[in-house]
Design a protein around this motif. Sequence first.
Motif, short mmCIF file in Angstrom:
data_model
loop_
_atom_site.label_atom_id
_atom_site.label_comp_id
_atom_site.label_asym_id
_atom_site.label_seq_id
_atom_site.Cartn_x
_atom_site.Cartn_y
_atom_site.Cartn_z
N UNK A 104 0.82 -1.21 0.00
CA UNK A 104 0.00 0.00 0.00
C UNK A 104 0.86 1.26 0.00
N UNK A 126 -9.75 -8.85 5.18
CA UNK A 126 -9.27 -10.10 5.76
C UNK A 126 -9.84 -11.29 5.00
N UNK A 127 -8.99 -12.27 4.74
CA UNK A 127 -9.41 -13.46 4.02
C UNK A 127 -8.91 -14.69 4.77
N UNK B 100 -0.54 -8.74 8.29
CA UNK B 100 0.32 -7.93 7.45
C UNK B 100 0.88 -8.68 6.26
N UNK B 126 -6.53 -16.95 9.36
CA UNK B 126 -7.00 -15.65 8.86
C UNK B 126 -5.80 -14.83 8.41
N UNK B 127 -5.95 -14.26 7.23
CA UNK B 127 -4.91 -13.36 6.72
C UNK B 127 -5.46 -11.95 6.75
N UNK B 128 -4.66 -11.03 7.25
CA UNK B 128 -5.06 -9.63 7.29
C UNK B 128 -4.10 -8.84 6.39
N UNK B 129 -4.55 -8.37 5.24
CA UNK B 129 -3.66 -7.58 4.39
C UNK B 129 -3.42 -6.20 4.97
N UNK B 130 -2.33 -5.60 4.56
CA UNK B 130 -1.98 -4.27 5.04
C UNK B 130 -0.50 -4.21 5.34
N UNK B 137 -8.34 -2.68 10.79
CA UNK B 137 -8.17 -3.80 9.87
C UNK B 137 -7.92 -5.08 10.65
N UNK B 141 -10.18 -8.64 10.98
CA UNK B 141 -9.73 -10.02 10.90
C UNK B 141 -10.12 -10.82 12.12
#
Lengths: 216, 161
Positions: A104, A126-127, B100, B126-130, B137, B141
């Motif tokens: 980002x 979140x996935x 992350x 669980x994956x938390x993008x960022x 965020x 998650x």
Amino acid sequence: MSWLSDLLGPLKGFLVPLRQIRKGPVTRKYPQVKRVKPQRFHGRHTLNRYPNGMEKCIGCELCAGVCPANCIYVRGKDNPPDNPVSPGERWGFVYEINMLRCIFCAMCVEACPTQAITMTHLFEMSVTNRDDAIYTRTELLVDRDGTPNYPPHEDSPLTNLEELRKGDGWMRATSPSGRREYEGIVAWTPSARTGELPAERGQSSGTPQVSEDADG
Amino acid sequence: MASQSTAPGILMTTLEKGVNWARTQSMWPASFGLACCAIEMMGTGAAHNDLARFGMEIFRASPRQADLMIVAGRVSQKMAPVLRQVYDQMVEPKWVLSMGACASTGGMFNNYALVQGVDQVVPVDMYVPGCPPGPQSLMHGILTLQQMIMDGKIQNSTGVL
């Protein structure tokens, strides 16, 4: 009376929590109330359209080239002459961003010559599966009215679809229209709709410097 | 517990709901802060975001007392065995949240020093993008994971209770 102040001195500390009680809690109640993000917040990407519905992406792959995390994959294709998808010569018929790789940094936004890719204020991504984190054209491209598309986990009750439909979640990181020499030029709109981007504070308020150092 | 073939009775579903509720509302995280994501993780636990609202305020230093491992930061090749050991020391039921870009995929550090995703070492729920994910965020998650637990069956990682 010094003995009295010595006696009461330690008790004064107990007044601190009593004063704090009146101030109330500072906690933000996240799932119910979402914090308004700063204007230049770097959230999820979107691929924008022109007001007539044509896609802005011309498949030049500059975003993929500049990406420090190598998370963007673009393939360009010649526009069909009778029914062009984008005003340019080509259009990006494959556009994938791995959100788990993405840091980002918005360098793709800076690199994009047509401001096709911008960042939004959407942050809930979140996935449970690494494959779901790869956003393709289907998820990234906005609708014809400028509404950002839904994330893959749209069935999650935590995802507020009404919030996604609002247009004020849009941002531009460092697009050219943010500079003072572009002030008043319609290049990008805050909501990916028609209109004019208001110049940001400080862009044109009589700062004496010229644009030579802006190139450097 | 009711087997998979037969539908569970009223008593068992109520019990399951209760157990799931207890598990979600006291999911203590193991503190596994490795890099800048840990700052956001601490910020999530602090007053402005307050993980205590979800019963998660106690970041346990001992993995024996933790239910959720928040892998916050890049995992180097040397850290990977430690990560696995901490995970193995945690008591069932346990969950892993990869926080992350670096923990999830290696992020921009695609080199020999870092594990390209902690799911090579531990199973990730669980994956938390960022980069890093902000407190909200991360809370998204966590809340999604809590909902998954609430909807799921009571079982351990091998699928047996």
